[in-house]
Design a protein around this motif. Structure first.
Motif, PDB file in Angstrom:
ATOM      1  N   MET A  83       0.819  -1.200   0.000  1.00 29.07           N
ATOM      2  CA  MET A  83       0.000   0.000   0.000  1.00 29.07           C
ATOM      3  C   MET A  83       0.857   1.257   0.000  1.00 29.07           C
ATOM      4  O   MET A  83       0.505   2.272  -0.576  1.00 29.07           O
ATOM      5  CB  MET A  83      -0.933   0.001   1.221  1.00 29.07           C
ATOM      6  N   LYS A  84       2.013   1.178   0.697  1.00 30.76           N
ATOM      7  CA  LYS A  84       2.897   2.332   0.714  1.00 30.76           C
ATOM      8  C   LYS A  84       3.417   2.636  -0.683  1.00 30.76           C
ATOM      9  O   LYS A  84       3.583   3.791  -1.066  1.00 30.76           O
ATOM     10  CB  LYS A  84       4.056   2.082   1.680  1.00 30.76           C
ATOM     11  N   THR A  85       3.681   1.565  -1.461  1.00 32.98           N
ATOM     12  CA  THR A  85       4.151   1.758  -2.835  1.00 32.98           C
ATOM     13  C   THR A  85       3.086   2.434  -3.677  1.00 32.98           C
ATOM     14  O   THR A  85       3.373   3.336  -4.467  1.00 32.98           O
ATOM     15  CB  THR A  85       4.534   0.404  -3.461  1.00 32.98           C
ATOM     16  N   LEU A  86       1.824   2.011  -3.511  1.00 36.55           N
ATOM     17  CA  LEU A  86       0.722   2.623  -4.251  1.00 36.55           C
ATOM     18  C   LEU A  86       0.539   4.079  -3.839  1.00 36.55           C
ATOM     19  O   LEU A  86       0.297   4.946  -4.688  1.00 36.55           O
ATOM     20  CB  LEU A  86      -0.565   1.838  -4.009  1.00 36.55           C
TER      21      LEU A  86
ATOM     22  N   ARG B 293       2.842   6.062  -2.724  1.00 41.26           N
ATOM     23  CA  ARG B 293       3.956   6.813  -3.298  1.00 41.26           C
ATOM     24  C   ARG B 293       3.722   7.078  -4.778  1.00 41.26           C
ATOM     25  O   ARG B 293       3.945   8.190  -5.271  1.00 41.26           O
ATOM     26  CB  ARG B 293       5.252   6.031  -3.108  1.00 41.26           C
ATOM     27  N   ALA B 294       3.249   6.046  -5.499  1.00 40.88           N
ATOM     28  CA  ALA B 294       2.974   6.211  -6.931  1.00 40.88           C
ATOM     29  C   ALA B 294       1.875   7.236  -7.166  1.00 40.88           C
ATOM     30  O   ALA B 294       1.950   8.044  -8.097  1.00 40.88           O
ATOM     31  CB  ALA B 294       2.578   4.862  -7.537  1.00 40.88           C
ATOM     32  N   ALA B 295       0.855   7.213  -6.311  1.00 45.14           N
ATOM     33  CA  ALA B 295      -0.241   8.176  -6.441  1.00 45.14           C
ATOM     34  C   ALA B 295       0.251   9.591  -6.170  1.00 45.14           C
ATOM     35  O   ALA B 295      -0.140  10.537  -6.868  1.00 45.14           O
ATOM     36  CB  ALA B 295      -1.369   7.813  -5.473  1.00 45.14           C
TER      37      ALA B 295
ATOM     38  N   ILE C  69      -2.189  17.459  -2.709  1.00 49.43           N
ATOM     39  CA  ILE C  69      -2.582  16.081  -2.415  1.00 49.43           C
ATOM     40  C   ILE C  69      -1.417  15.131  -2.655  1.00 49.43           C
ATOM     41  O   ILE C  69      -1.210  14.156  -1.916  1.00 49.43           O
ATOM     42  CB  ILE C  69      -3.817  15.650  -3.257  1.00 49.43           C
ATOM     43  N   GLY C  70      -0.603  15.428  -3.683  1.00 48.83           N
ATOM     44  CA  GLY C  70       0.569  14.606  -3.946  1.00 48.83           C
ATOM     45  C   GLY C  70       1.577  14.691  -2.823  1.00 48.83           C
ATOM     46  O   GLY C  70       2.133  13.666  -2.379  1.00 48.83           O
ATOM     47  N   SER C  71       1.815  15.885  -2.328  1.00 47.89           N
ATOM     48  CA  SER C  71       2.741  16.076  -1.212  1.00 47.89           C
ATOM     49  C   SER C  71       2.225  15.379   0.045  1.00 47.89           C
ATOM     50  O   SER C  71       3.005  14.803   0.811  1.00 47.89           O
ATOM     51  CB  SER C  71       2.937  17.568  -0.939  1.00 47.89           C
ATOM     52  N   SER C  72       0.923  15.424   0.259  1.00 45.68           N
ATOM     53  CA  SER C  72       0.329  14.766   1.426  1.00 45.68           C
ATOM     54  C   SER C  72       0.495  13.255   1.352  1.00 45.68           C
ATOM     55  O   SER C  72       0.812  12.599   2.350  1.00 45.68           O
ATOM     56  CB  SER C  72      -1.158  15.120   1.535  1.00 45.68           C
TER      57      SER C  72
END
Length: 226
Positions: free
Chosen positions: A1-4, A6-8, A204-207
């Motif tokens: 989930m952390k990878t997803l 990060r990708a998001a 949202i990306g930074s968050s």
């Protein structure tokens, strides 16, 4: 989930960058002869077909790939506590991905087809391109209803759950309302949606990326790293 996640997050920031690239390209480098004759306009498009295809591929096809990661990433982040409403929002997000991809493919293939008609009749070629461009704008350029609904629902859910900053979610609600408002044919709503969404994408990306330093069980609990 952390990878997803990060990708998001990376995808969201990348989409903001693509918006900026598009604004700069059309505002500084794209000198389309708006007052020219149909033949002059088609000649301009033929001479700049490569740059047109590149920018539309970035604006639509590449953007849609990044968007798909963000749509799924936000769904995974919010679905645990709000499966019903976030599922509806994600549906709008998925539809938006499809519309953006369709718009990009229609624009690139449609321009090539219209340019091919120039040898027969430049005015007919311009008429055909006008119809094609209308389709592109209707699906993914001038009408941001679907994208606006996605941002609106995601932001409402996040605000209800206390996920992300309250101010970020309020901004998302504003962005979503601006997107819905584009059903009225006025450039101002489209511009507001585009500019405000750049800020939302970056925020949202930074968050999402900021949460890499936290260990989460995605059931809602937060476990501090030791």
């Amino acid at each position: 989930m952390k990878t997803l996640s990060r990708a998001a997050g990376i995808s969201a920031i990348s989409m903001a960058l693509l918006y900026v690239i598009a604004f700069v390209f059309f505002g500084v480098f794209w000198s389309y002869p708006s007052d020219g004759s149909p033949a002059e306009k088609m000649t301009f498009l033929a001479e700049h077909q490569f740059s047109f295809n590149v920018i539309y591929t970035l604006m639509y096809l590449v953007f849609a790939v990044f968007l798909s990661f963000l749509v799924v990433g936000l769904y995974q982040r919010l679905k645990v506590k709000s499966e019903g409403l976030i599922a509806v929002g994600t549906l709008f997000g998925a539809i938006w991905v499809g519309l953006v991809i369709a718009s990009g493919m229609i624009a690139n293939i449609g321009l090539a087809y219209a340019i091919g008609l120039m040898e027969v009749n430049p005015e007919k070629a311009f008429d055909v391109w006008g119809i094609i461009y209308l389709m592109v704008e209707s699906l993914g350029g001038g009408n941001e209803l679907v994208g606006g609904l996605w941002v609106l629902v995601v932001s409402i859910v996040a605000l209800q759950l206390g996920v992300f900053s309250k101010y970020l979610n309020c901004l998302g609600i504003f962005v979503g309302i601006a997107g819905v408002a584009t059903i009225y044919p006025s450039e101002i709503f489209t511009e507001i949606f585009g500019i405000s969404q750049i800020v939302w994408f970056i925020w949202i990306g930074s968050s999402l990326l900021g949460r890499e330093n936290e260990s989460k069980d995605w059931g809602g609990a937060v476990v501090a790293k030791r």
